[in-house]
Write a protein that holds these residues in place. Structure first.
Motif, PDB file in Angstrom:
ATOM      1  N   LEU A 163      -3.293  10.754  -8.575  1.00 40.93           N
ATOM      2  CA  LEU A 163      -4.104  11.058  -9.679  1.00 40.93           C
ATOM      3  C   LEU A 163      -3.721  10.343 -10.950  1.00 40.93           C
ATOM      4  N   CYS A 164      -2.521  10.228 -11.095  1.00 38.55           N
ATOM      5  CA  CYS A 164      -1.963   9.517 -12.400  1.00 38.55           C
ATOM      6  C   CYS A 164      -2.379   7.873 -12.349  1.00 38.55           C
ATOM      7  N   ILE A 194      -4.967  14.070 -17.090  1.00 36.29           N
ATOM      8  CA  ILE A 194      -6.280  13.966 -15.951  1.00 36.29           C
ATOM      9  C   ILE A 194      -7.287  14.781 -16.600  1.00 36.29           C
ATOM     10  N   ARG A 209      -4.509   6.722 -10.339  1.00 41.10           N
ATOM     11  CA  ARG A 209      -6.247   6.505  -9.960  1.00 41.10           C
ATOM     12  C   ARG A 209      -6.305   5.481  -8.761  1.00 41.10           C
ATOM     13  N   LYS A 210      -5.374   5.972  -7.881  1.00 39.76           N
ATOM     14  CA  LYS A 210      -5.395   5.022  -6.542  1.00 39.76           C
ATOM     15  C   LYS A 210      -5.003   5.761  -5.281  1.00 39.76           C
ATOM     16  N   TYR A 235      -4.496  10.738  -2.723  1.00 41.81           N
ATOM     17  CA  TYR A 235      -4.833  10.314  -3.918  1.00 41.81           C
ATOM     18  C   TYR A 235      -3.869  10.493  -5.031  1.00 41.81           C
TER      19      TYR A 235
END
Length: 136
Positions: free
Chosen positions: A42-43, A131, A45-46, A40
């Motif tokens: 994180l930056c 985050i 979001r996918k 995943y």
């Protein structure tokens, strides 16, 4: 900034499928499971990649290496993963790919939540990724 983790998924019971049939250990009927590995971003979001394997033949370090080899971006990347993915095999592949900072095994003297909070705060300071967890 990528995070990798896995989860077991229950499927219909088939005692003849030894690759997915997980014994209960107490003489009761076991269960069949698949193991989902997910990478995943994180930056952004996918999810960037997943692997699904039968639980009894699942290998977390192999799955992570396969997912990292599929990354097309030349940018340096920080990878967060739990201890099931942390092996010298993974570290060697990360160094060989040359797109990742030198791996440094994160010690496990504290509960995971404490470690995760410290890592997220440190990563936010380094990357400006923003985050946020349930703590703020």
């Amino acid at each position: 900034l990528l995070a990798c983790d896995g989860s077991d998924l229950n499927i219909s019971y088939d005692p003849d499928d030894w690759e997915s049939c997980k014994p209960s250990g107490n003489g009761k009927r076991g269960s069949n499971q698949l193991h989902l590995h997910a990478l995943y971003d994180l930056c952004n979001r996918k999810y960037t990649d997943i692997r699904i394997e039968k639980t009894m033949v699942s290998n977390e370090s192999r799955a992570l290496v396969q997912m990292l080899e599929n990354i097309k971006s030349p940018a340096k990347t920080i990878i967060l993963a739990d201890r099931g993915y942390e092996t010298y095999h993974v570290f060697a592949h990360i160094m060989a790919l040359g797109r990742f900072p030198s791996p440094h095994p994160f010690p496990h003297p504290f509960p995971l939540a404490t470690q995760l909070f410290g890592v997220v705060v440190g990563v936010n300071a380094l990357t400006g990724c923003g985050i946020r967890g349930c703590w703020g």
